[in-house]
Scaffold this motif. Structure first.
Motif, short mmCIF file in Angstrom:
data_model
loop_
_atom_site.label_atom_id
_atom_site.label_comp_id
_atom_site.label_asym_id
_atom_site.label_seq_id
_atom_site.Cartn_x
_atom_site.Cartn_y
_atom_site.Cartn_z
N PHE A 14 0.82 -1.21 0.00
CA PHE A 14 0.00 0.00 0.00
C PHE A 14 0.86 1.26 0.00
N LEU A 15 2.03 1.21 0.64
CA LEU A 15 2.93 2.35 0.58
C LEU A 15 3.42 2.59 -0.85
N ALA A 16 3.72 1.51 -1.56
CA ALA A 16 4.12 1.63 -2.97
C ALA A 16 2.97 2.18 -3.81
N ALA A 17 1.75 1.75 -3.51
CA ALA A 17 0.59 2.27 -4.23
C ALA A 17 0.41 3.76 -3.97
N THR A 18 0.71 4.21 -2.77
CA THR A 18 0.64 5.63 -2.44
C THR A 18 1.61 6.43 -3.31
N ILE A 19 2.85 5.95 -3.39
CA ILE A 19 3.86 6.65 -4.18
C ILE A 19 3.49 6.64 -5.66
N LEU A 20 2.99 5.50 -6.15
CA LEU A 20 2.58 5.42 -7.56
C LEU A 20 1.39 6.34 -7.86
N SER A 21 0.49 6.48 -6.90
CA SER A 21 -0.65 7.36 -7.09
C SER A 21 -0.20 8.81 -7.21
N ILE A 22 0.72 9.22 -6.38
CA ILE A 22 1.23 10.59 -6.44
C ILE A 22 1.99 10.82 -7.74
N ALA A 23 2.85 9.88 -8.08
CA ALA A 23 3.63 10.00 -9.32
C ALA A 23 2.71 9.99 -10.54
N GLY A 24 1.72 9.10 -10.53
CA GLY A 24 0.77 9.04 -11.64
C GLY A 24 -0.02 10.32 -11.79
N SER A 25 -0.38 10.92 -10.68
CA SER A 25 -1.11 12.19 -10.72
C SER A 25 -0.26 13.29 -11.36
N ILE A 26 1.01 13.32 -10.99
CA ILE A 26 1.91 14.34 -11.56
C ILE A 26 2.08 14.12 -13.06
N VAL A 27 2.25 12.86 -13.46
CA VAL A 27 2.43 12.56 -14.88
C VAL A 27 1.17 12.92 -15.66
#
Length: 62
Positions: A14-27
């Protein structure tokens, strides 16, 4: 249901999913599309997943 048991592996996922969500939002925010308002709304929608994933990560932390 073994998935509902608290362990660090699920918490780290879930921590990895958090980071991916933030990165995906920026992209998504920085991509240009035919309708910029739609792209911005999608980026905000994806970015709002991060607090939920972080809450699950904290719940499953041992």
């Amino acid at each position: 249901m073994k998935f509902l048991e608290k362990n660090s592996r699920v918490s780290n996922g879930f921590l990895a999913a958090t980071i991916l969500s933030i990165a995906g939002s920026i992209v998504i925010w920085n991509t240009t599309g035919a309708n910029p308002a739609h792209v911005e709304r999608l980026a905000l929608f994806v970015g709002l997943w991060a607090p939920t994933f972080m809450g699950f990560a904290n719940y499953y932390k041992e």
